[in-house]
Design an enzyme around this catalytic site. Structure first.
Site, PDB file in Angstrom:
ATOM      1  N   ARG A   1     -23.999 -22.798 -13.340  1.00 13.46           N
ATOM      2  CA  ARG A   1     -23.536 -23.586 -14.486  1.00 13.46           C
ATOM      3  C   ARG A   1     -24.211 -23.133 -15.773  1.00 13.46           C
ATOM      4  O   ARG A   1     -23.576 -23.093 -16.840  1.00 13.46           O
ATOM      5  CB  ARG A   1     -23.808 -25.085 -14.218  1.00 13.46           C
ATOM      6  CG  ARG A   1     -23.335 -25.997 -15.340  1.00 13.46           C
ATOM      7  CD  ARG A   1     -21.816 -25.913 -15.505  1.00 13.46           C
ATOM      8  NE  ARG A   1     -21.386 -26.522 -16.744  1.00 13.46           N
ATOM      9  CZ  ARG A   1     -21.305 -25.888 -17.910  1.00 13.46           C
ATOM     10  NH1 ARG A   1     -21.645 -24.608 -18.004  1.00 13.46           N
ATOM     11  NH2 ARG A   1     -20.877 -26.508 -18.983  1.00 13.46           N
TER      12      ARG A   1
ATOM     13  N   VAL B   1      -0.187 -27.660 -18.304  1.00 10.71           N
ATOM     14  CA  VAL B   1       1.140 -27.976 -17.766  1.00 10.71           C
ATOM     15  C   VAL B   1       0.966 -29.225 -16.913  1.00 10.71           C
ATOM     16  O   VAL B   1       0.427 -29.166 -15.799  1.00 10.71           O
ATOM     17  CB  VAL B   1       1.691 -26.812 -16.926  1.00 10.71           C
ATOM     18  CG1 VAL B   1       3.037 -27.189 -16.311  1.00 10.71           C
ATOM     19  CG2 VAL B   1       1.824 -25.556 -17.790  1.00 10.71           C
ATOM     20  N   GLU B   2       1.392 -30.378 -17.447  1.00  9.84           N
ATOM     21  CA  GLU B   2       1.185 -31.650 -16.768  1.00  9.84           C
ATOM     22  C   GLU B   2       2.173 -32.679 -17.312  1.00  9.84           C
ATOM     23  O   GLU B   2       2.701 -32.522 -18.417  1.00  9.84           O
ATOM     24  CB  GLU B   2      -0.248 -32.154 -16.990  1.00  9.84           C
ATOM     25  CG  GLU B   2      -0.588 -32.393 -18.450  1.00  9.84           C
ATOM     26  CD  GLU B   2      -2.032 -32.797 -18.687  1.00  9.84           C
ATOM     27  OE1 GLU B   2      -2.744 -33.022 -17.704  1.00  9.84           O
ATOM     28  OE2 GLU B   2      -2.432 -32.903 -19.860  1.00  9.84           O
TER      29      GLU B   2
ATOM     30  N   LEU C   1     -13.069 -37.448 -23.163  1.00  6.14           N
ATOM     31  CA  LEU C   1     -13.892 -38.507 -23.735  1.00  6.14           C
ATOM     32  C   LEU C   1     -15.115 -37.927 -24.442  1.00  6.14           C
ATOM     33  O   LEU C   1     -15.461 -38.348 -25.553  1.00  6.14           O
ATOM     34  CB  LEU C   1     -14.318 -39.486 -22.649  1.00  6.14           C
ATOM     35  CG  LEU C   1     -15.182 -40.668 -23.100  1.00  6.14           C
ATOM     36  CD1 LEU C   1     -14.498 -41.461 -24.209  1.00  6.14           C
ATOM     37  CD2 LEU C   1     -15.505 -41.569 -21.917  1.00  6.14           C
ATOM     38  N   ASN C   2     -15.781 -36.964 -23.828  1.00  3.93           N
ATOM     39  CA  ASN C   2     -16.940 -36.347 -24.471  1.00  3.93           C
ATOM     40  C   ASN C   2     -16.557 -35.660 -25.770  1.00  3.93           C
ATOM     41  O   ASN C   2     -17.271 -35.750 -26.777  1.00  3.93           O
ATOM     42  CB  ASN C   2     -17.595 -35.338 -23.529  1.00  3.93           C
ATOM     43  CG  ASN C   2     -18.438 -35.995 -22.463  1.00  3.93           C
ATOM     44  OD1 ASN C   2     -18.470 -37.221 -22.334  1.00  3.93           O
ATOM     45  ND2 ASN C   2     -19.132 -35.193 -21.670  1.00  3.93           N
TER      46      ASN C   2
ATOM     47  N   LYS D   1     -10.203 -27.884  -4.258  1.00  7.32           N
ATOM     48  CA  LYS D   1     -10.628 -29.164  -3.684  1.00  7.32           C
ATOM     49  C   LYS D   1      -9.696 -29.578  -2.546  1.00  7.32           C
ATOM     50  O   LYS D   1     -10.134 -30.157  -1.540  1.00  7.32           O
ATOM     51  CB  LYS D   1     -10.661 -30.239  -4.763  1.00  7.32           C
ATOM     52  CG  LYS D   1     -11.728 -30.046  -5.815  1.00  7.32           C
ATOM     53  CD  LYS D   1     -13.124 -30.219  -5.235  1.00  7.32           C
ATOM     54  CE  LYS D   1     -14.164 -30.284  -6.323  1.00  7.32           C
ATOM     55  NZ  LYS D   1     -15.532 -30.521  -5.806  1.00  7.32           N
TER      56      LYS D   1
ATOM     57  N   SER E   1      -4.478 -27.667 -11.125  1.00 10.05           N
ATOM     58  CA  SER E   1      -5.096 -26.422 -11.588  1.00 10.05           C
ATOM     59  C   SER E   1      -5.587 -25.659 -10.376  1.00 10.05           C
ATOM     60  O   SER E   1      -5.614 -26.193  -9.258  1.00 10.05           O
ATOM     61  CB  SER E   1      -6.277 -26.719 -12.529  1.00 10.05           C
ATOM     62  OG  SER E   1      -7.374 -27.242 -11.792  1.00 10.05           O
TER      63      SER E   1
ATOM     64  N   VAL F   1     -16.017 -38.708 -14.932  1.00  9.04           N
ATOM     65  CA  VAL F   1     -17.301 -39.385 -15.125  1.00  9.04           C
ATOM     66  C   VAL F   1     -17.700 -39.323 -16.599  1.00  9.04           C
ATOM     67  O   VAL F   1     -17.548 -38.289 -17.250  1.00  9.04           O
ATOM     68  CB  VAL F   1     -18.406 -38.748 -14.258  1.00  9.04           C
ATOM     69  CG1 VAL F   1     -19.733 -39.468 -14.457  1.00  9.04           C
ATOM     70  CG2 VAL F   1     -17.998 -38.765 -12.797  1.00  9.04           C
TER      71      VAL F   1
ATOM     72  N   ASP G   1     -27.418 -19.147  -3.274  1.00 11.84           N
ATOM     73  CA  ASP G   1     -25.971 -19.282  -3.372  1.00 11.84           C
ATOM     74  C   ASP G   1     -25.380 -19.763  -2.049  1.00 11.84           C
ATOM     75  O   ASP G   1     -25.663 -19.182  -0.991  1.00 11.84           O
ATOM     76  CB  ASP G   1     -25.378 -17.921  -3.745  1.00 11.84           C
ATOM     77  CG  ASP G   1     -23.936 -17.984  -4.198  1.00 11.84           C
ATOM     78  OD1 ASP G   1     -23.241 -18.960  -3.843  1.00 11.84           O
ATOM     79  OD2 ASP G   1     -23.496 -17.054  -4.894  1.00 11.84           O
TER      80      ASP G   1
ATOM     81  N   THR H   1      -8.834 -35.105 -31.127  1.00 16.28           N
ATOM     82  CA  THR H   1      -7.691 -34.259 -30.808  1.00 16.28           C
ATOM     83  C   THR H   1      -7.143 -34.603 -29.427  1.00 16.28           C
ATOM     84  O   THR H   1      -7.722 -34.238 -28.407  1.00 16.28           O
ATOM     85  CB  THR H   1      -8.091 -32.768 -30.874  1.00 16.28           C
ATOM     86  OG1 THR H   1      -9.308 -32.576 -30.138  1.00 16.28           O
ATOM     87  CG2 THR H   1      -8.314 -32.340 -32.312  1.00 16.28           C
TER      88      THR H   1
ATOM     89  N   TYR I   1      -8.626 -24.932  -9.884  1.00 12.64           N
ATOM     90  CA  TYR I   1      -9.808 -25.683  -9.453  1.00 12.64           C
ATOM     91  C   TYR I   1      -9.420 -26.825  -8.524  1.00 12.64           C
ATOM     92  O   TYR I   1     -10.002 -26.997  -7.451  1.00 12.64           O
ATOM     93  CB  TYR I   1     -10.557 -26.231 -10.677  1.00 12.64           C
ATOM     94  CG  TYR I   1     -11.337 -27.487 -10.375  1.00 12.64           C
ATOM     95  CD1 TYR I   1     -12.522 -27.432  -9.639  1.00 12.64           C
ATOM     96  CD2 TYR I   1     -10.888 -28.736 -10.793  1.00 12.64           C
ATOM     97  CE1 TYR I   1     -13.233 -28.585  -9.346  1.00 12.64           C
ATOM     98  CE2 TYR I   1     -11.589 -29.881 -10.508  1.00 12.64           C
ATOM     99  CZ  TYR I   1     -12.762 -29.811  -9.776  1.00 12.64           C
ATOM    100  OH  TYR I   1     -13.445 -30.945  -9.473  1.00 12.64           O
ATOM    101  N   HIS I   2      -8.439 -27.627  -8.929  1.00 13.50           N
ATOM    102  CA  HIS I   2      -8.028 -28.749  -8.085  1.00 13.50           C
ATOM    103  C   HIS I   2      -7.479 -28.265  -6.740  1.00 13.50           C
ATOM    104  O   HIS I   2      -7.637 -28.932  -5.721  1.00 13.50           O
ATOM    105  CB  HIS I   2      -6.981 -29.599  -8.810  1.00 13.50           C
ATOM    106  CG  HIS I   2      -7.533 -30.352  -9.990  1.00 13.50           C
ATOM    107  ND1 HIS I   2      -7.345 -29.936 -11.283  1.00 13.50           N
ATOM    108  CD2 HIS I   2      -8.280 -31.484 -10.055  1.00 13.50           C
ATOM    109  CE1 HIS I   2      -7.940 -30.786 -12.108  1.00 13.50           C
ATOM    110  NE2 HIS I   2      -8.518 -31.733 -11.389  1.00 13.50           N
TER     111      HIS I   2
ATOM    112  N   THR J   1     -11.923 -34.919  -5.765  1.00 15.04           N
ATOM    113  CA  THR J   1     -11.418 -35.281  -7.086  1.00 15.04           C
ATOM    114  C   THR J   1     -10.106 -36.031  -6.950  1.00 15.04           C
ATOM    115  O   THR J   1      -9.283 -35.720  -6.079  1.00 15.04           O
ATOM    116  CB  THR J   1     -11.215 -34.039  -7.970  1.00 15.04           C
ATOM    117  OG1 THR J   1     -10.507 -34.416  -9.159  1.00 15.04           O
ATOM    118  CG2 THR J   1     -10.409 -32.963  -7.255  1.00 15.04           C
TER     119      THR J   1
END
Length: 399
Positions: free
Chosen positions: A35, A327-328, A239-240, A185, A179, A211, A74, A253, A181-182, A144
């Site tokens: 990260r 795309v959603e 939100l952040n 999961k 995505s 979160v 790792d 935005t 990433y999803h 998720t």
């Protein structure tokens, strides 16, 4: 209880390790600092200053006398992972050790492939290590809510009972990841379910919502124990980003119409949910699924909540709408079940109290560290010759 936290240097992993250590557990953390490397790759940084893992561990021991053992390596390297599991003999493993950003996974082919290899192979290695060396260990895996997508029916907790052509069965709830990433999961959930079925492992999949928050009772003991706060266009949540924009005087935005609805929870509730899962382990041979969120909001509603909170600090905030780089579905039905953790004793914190009580104050304290150029969207979900979006001016203004 001996608990190993994977990804223990990260946004959620570090506060989780502190919380469990403070509660009297023997805690170790495992991380390869990916990260931090992605910050260097993207030219970004946490709004809150964060110390090295070694410094964090030393400060925690100095303040509390409690030891958190670090393992640096790792998950995709089985020659590293196997002896950690064999020698530490965890009774529970909390798995935060994956690439967690949807935009990062959508940058290009290279980042998509990396996300799949890192996440899926790392978890598969973990399943083999547990089966061979700690078969009774309870795996608490961060999933998720994004695995489900936005179906036009209610979202259940992991499984759905259906009747088809006169026959009835309970099956994993259909997955529609948004995505690459999803999608990893979803692969993880499939692999864990299979491992539980064939090897008799026990696991809880925490399908977590978005979160928010940065402070926990443990991280506030000393500034050097702080966890990270991401606000950039790749790793930062909506939100952040809104909170940072409000504090530095930029318009909030919103992507598209802002009707995208998701589940949300306070960081303190994440820690509580993890502990509840650990103290109430799944039976051998079962993958149990909890939907881990406490409230549902759409993006436009979040922007309004931030504008109202900012007014309490004397900040006048505008809301602008941008073309959606994702795309959603921007307007959709969304009703997800989330009762199992509540039934086990979760006492939620709510956004209305947290924005004023904690998060806005933290952002204002670190406002001099804000780099506005990091906030705008940088990754386009649509396959083009140039996947990186140019910085666009807001096109729709909301009064």
């Amino acid at each position: 209880m001996r608990i190993l936290v994977l990804g223990g240097d990260g946004y959620l992993g570090w506060p989780t390790a502190l919380h469990l250590s403070q509660r009297g557990h023997e805690v170790a953390v495992l991380d390869n600092f990916s990260r931090r490397l992605w910050d260097h790759e993207l030219g970004a940084e946490s709004l809150t200053p964060i110390e090295t893992l070694q410094q964090r561990v030393a400060v925690w021991r100095q303040i509390t006398g409690k030891i958190i053992t670090p393992f640096i390596g790792d998950l995709c390297d089985y020659t590293f992972l196997e002896p950690v599991i064999r020698d530490f003999q965890p009774e529970a493993v909390v798995h935060f050790g994956e690439q967690r950003s949807a935009p990062y996974s959508m940058i290009d082919r290279q980042h998509a492939v990396f996300t799949h290899v890192n996440n899926v192979v790392g978890t598969l290695n973990l399943l083999y290590a547990l089966a061979d060396h700690a078969p009774d260990c309870h795996l608490v895996k961060l999933g998720t809510m994004g695995e489900y997508g936005t179906p036009n029916i209610d979202i259940e907790e992991g499984y759905i009972t259906i009747t088809h052509k006169g026959r009835t069965d309970t099956l994993p709830y259909p997955k529609q990841p948004g995505s690459w990433y999803h999608a990893t999961k979803v692969h993880d959930s499939t692999n864990i379910l299979f491992a539980c079925r064939i090897w008799g492992l026990r696991a809880t999949d925490l399908n977590q919502g978005v979160v928010y928050g940065v402070e926990t009772p443990e991280t506030t003991m000393d500034p050097r124990l702080a966890t990270r706060f991401d606000y950039d266009g790749v790793f930062g949540t909506a939100l952040n980003r809104f909170l940072v924009q409000a504090v530095v005087g930029l318009p909030l935005t919103v992507y598209g119409k802002g009707g995208q609805t998701r589940g949300f929870l306070d960081i303190r509730d994440t820690l509580a949910c993890v502990e509840i899962a650990i103290l109430n382990p799944a039976p051998r041979g079962e993958l149990r699924v909890f939907n881990q969120f406490t409230e549902q909001f759409n993006v436009a509603g979040l922007a309004e909540a931030v504008r109202e909170a900012a007014q309490e600090f004397g900040l006048d905030v505008a809301i602008h709408h941008l073309p959606n780089p994702r795309v959603e579905k921007e307007e959709h039905y969304y009703n997800a079940a989330n009762t199992r953790l509540l039934d086990l004793g979760l006492k939620p914190h709510y956004l209305s109290e947290t924005l004023l009580e904690s998060v806005m104050r933290v952002v204002m304290h670190h406002r001099d560290r804000v780099r506005p150029e990091l906030i705008m969207p940088a990754v386009n979900w649509r396959r083009t010759h140039n996947p990186v979006l140019p910085t666009e001016e807001p096109v729709i203004q909301q009064p």
